[in-house]
Design an enzyme around this catalytic site. Structure first.
Site, mmCIF file in Angstrom:
data_model
loop_
_atom_site.group_PDB
_atom_site.id
_atom_site.type_symbol
_atom_site.label_atom_id
_atom_site.label_comp_id
_atom_site.label_asym_id
_atom_site.label_seq_id
_atom_site.Cartn_x
_atom_site.Cartn_y
_atom_site.Cartn_z
ATOM 1 N N SER A 174 60.411 3.584 46.211
ATOM 2 C CA SER A 174 60.773 4.438 45.078
ATOM 3 C C SER A 174 60.447 3.760 43.766
ATOM 4 O O SER A 174 60.467 2.526 43.650
ATOM 5 C CB SER A 174 62.270 4.727 45.151
ATOM 6 O OG SER A 174 62.731 5.285 43.955
ATOM 7 N N TYR A 203 71.466 2.446 45.395
ATOM 8 C CA TYR A 203 70.303 3.069 46.042
ATOM 9 C C TYR A 203 69.022 2.340 45.647
ATOM 10 O O TYR A 203 68.216 1.956 46.490
ATOM 11 C CB TYR A 203 70.205 4.539 45.649
ATOM 12 C CG TYR A 203 68.839 5.138 45.930
ATOM 13 C CD1 TYR A 203 68.436 5.407 47.238
ATOM 14 C CD2 TYR A 203 67.943 5.400 44.895
ATOM 15 C CE1 TYR A 203 67.174 5.926 47.496
ATOM 16 C CE2 TYR A 203 66.692 5.925 45.149
ATOM 17 C CZ TYR A 203 66.306 6.189 46.450
ATOM 18 O OH TYR A 203 65.060 6.687 46.710
ATOM 19 N N LYS A 205 66.142 -0.162 47.926
ATOM 20 C CA LYS A 205 64.681 -0.063 47.967
ATOM 21 C C LYS A 205 64.051 -1.410 47.626
ATOM 22 O O LYS A 205 63.103 -1.851 48.287
ATOM 23 C CB LYS A 205 64.187 1.023 47.009
ATOM 24 C CG LYS A 205 64.596 2.434 47.413
ATOM 25 C CD LYS A 205 64.061 2.826 48.789
ATOM 26 C CE LYS A 205 64.377 4.243 49.154
ATOM 27 N NZ LYS A 205 64.000 4.594 50.544
#
Length: 345
Positions: free
Chosen positions: A127, A154, A158
């Site tokens: 991402s 989050y 990644k």
């Protein structure tokens, strides 16, 4: 018939569209999904579009024994596209441990099983969040832009998962990997047979837009109107999900069929930054539907502005985003209309 690919999270939004494109390109696909944020009947939709039913296994990638059973059942798997992960920025701020457990353990299990079952390569669903808030001189973002401290758990998963893959390959593991850092996927398949349908309240902007336009949600809240942008709202790079799916096919072909480096990174975006307010305006223009929306306070974990420089993916993968923003938004609305016609939403 090309190789067999394991698609984790394959009944989800991006996973289902990628499965369609893989099958269109001649690959065999095995889907693994725990259905925590998707429906099993998505497999029916994939079959309706392609004429081919992918194998489907309901399992959690965090369950090592379950994953090993799947590799034993399908001994010809040569590549993995790993989508299965918890993925909402706001929720990750509220439930960090759930995000760390789901997103780390699932990847580690796959990496551990790959050499044992002769799986050659993995495409990791990364991402643009790994760039944090890029400095002005790093916009648009290239793959060489600094990795910034994550703005959310989050985003941190990644970043760390990328490091896990890099460290594993550097340790001598006989696998190849491509990290696809993508921006904001939107839209639905042109057939309106599959699309984005999260369980419960949408965490992503476009489903919230379409559900508000349909009257399912009372009002769309645009978080923040005092950012340093043309209209005070956040800037993102919105990419049509089918274009994004095709990038995964290009990446898998590169990993399995070319003498590429063991680890490569590509940004997958359009190269154009669009504000949240511009999304509202473009949706109304593309569909003719007026949205009930209002500004709301800034949301924790949100980046102010980020968009891609996709030149490397264009040149090396031979991939380019093709759909316009209006086409992508119209496809999202067509999907929402189809759900209403089918009595689903």
């Amino acid at each position: 018939m090309k190789q067999t690919i394991l698609v984790t999270g394959g009944t989800g939004f991006i996973g289902s569209h990628t499965t369609v494109e893989l099958q269109n390109a001649g690959y065999n696909v095995v889907i693994v999904d725990n259905l925590s944020n998707s429906q099993a009947n998505v497999v029916d939709g994939i079959e309706k579009i392609t004429g081919i039913r992918p194998a489907f296994e309901e399992a959690d990638c965090c369950d090592f024994a379950a994953m090993e059973r799947i590799f034993n059942k399908y001994p010809n798997i040569e590549g993995i596209i790993h989508f299965a992960a918890s993925k909402a920025v706001g929720e990750s701020v509220e439930k960090p441990l759930m995000y760390y457990r789901n997103n780390f353990v699932s990847l580690i299990n796959l990496l551990e099983l790959m050499p044992k079952y002769n799986v050659k390569g993995i495409i990791f669903s990364s991402s643009c969040t790994v760039y944090g808030q890029p400095a002005p001189e790093n916009l648009p973002v290239t793959e060489d832009a600094p990795i910034k401290p994550a703005e959310s758990p989050y985003g941190n998963t990644k970043q760390v998962n990328e490091e896990i893959i890099r460290d594993y390959i550097n340790s001598g593991a006989d696998i190849k990997a491509i990290l696809l850092r993508y921006f904001n996927p939107i839209g639905s398949h042109p057939t309106s047979i599959i699309g984005e349908m999260p369980n419960g309240v949408p965490q992503n902007l476009i489903p919230y837009v379409t559900q508000t336009a349909m009257g399912i949600r009372e009002q769309l809240k645009v978080f923040g109107n005092d950012y340093d942008t043309v209209d005070g709202t956040c800037i993102r790079d919105y990419i049509y999900v089918v274009d994004l799916a095709k990038a995964h096919v290009k990446a898998m072909t590169r990993v399995l069929d070319t003498d590429s480096d063991k680890l490569e990174v590509f940004n997958v975006g359009t190269g154009t930054g669009v504000t949240t307010k511009q999304i509202v305006d473009a949706f109304e223009k593309a569909t003719g539907v007026k949205l009930n929306w209002a500004f709301a306070p800034r949301r924790s974990g949100d980046i102010e502005k980020v968009w891609a420089d996709p030149k490397k993916a264009n040149d090396v993968l031979g991939w380019k985003a093709e759909a316009t923003l209006e086409e992508a938004l119209k496809s999202a609305w067509d999907w929402q209309v189809k759900l209403r016609e089918d009595g689903i939403q």
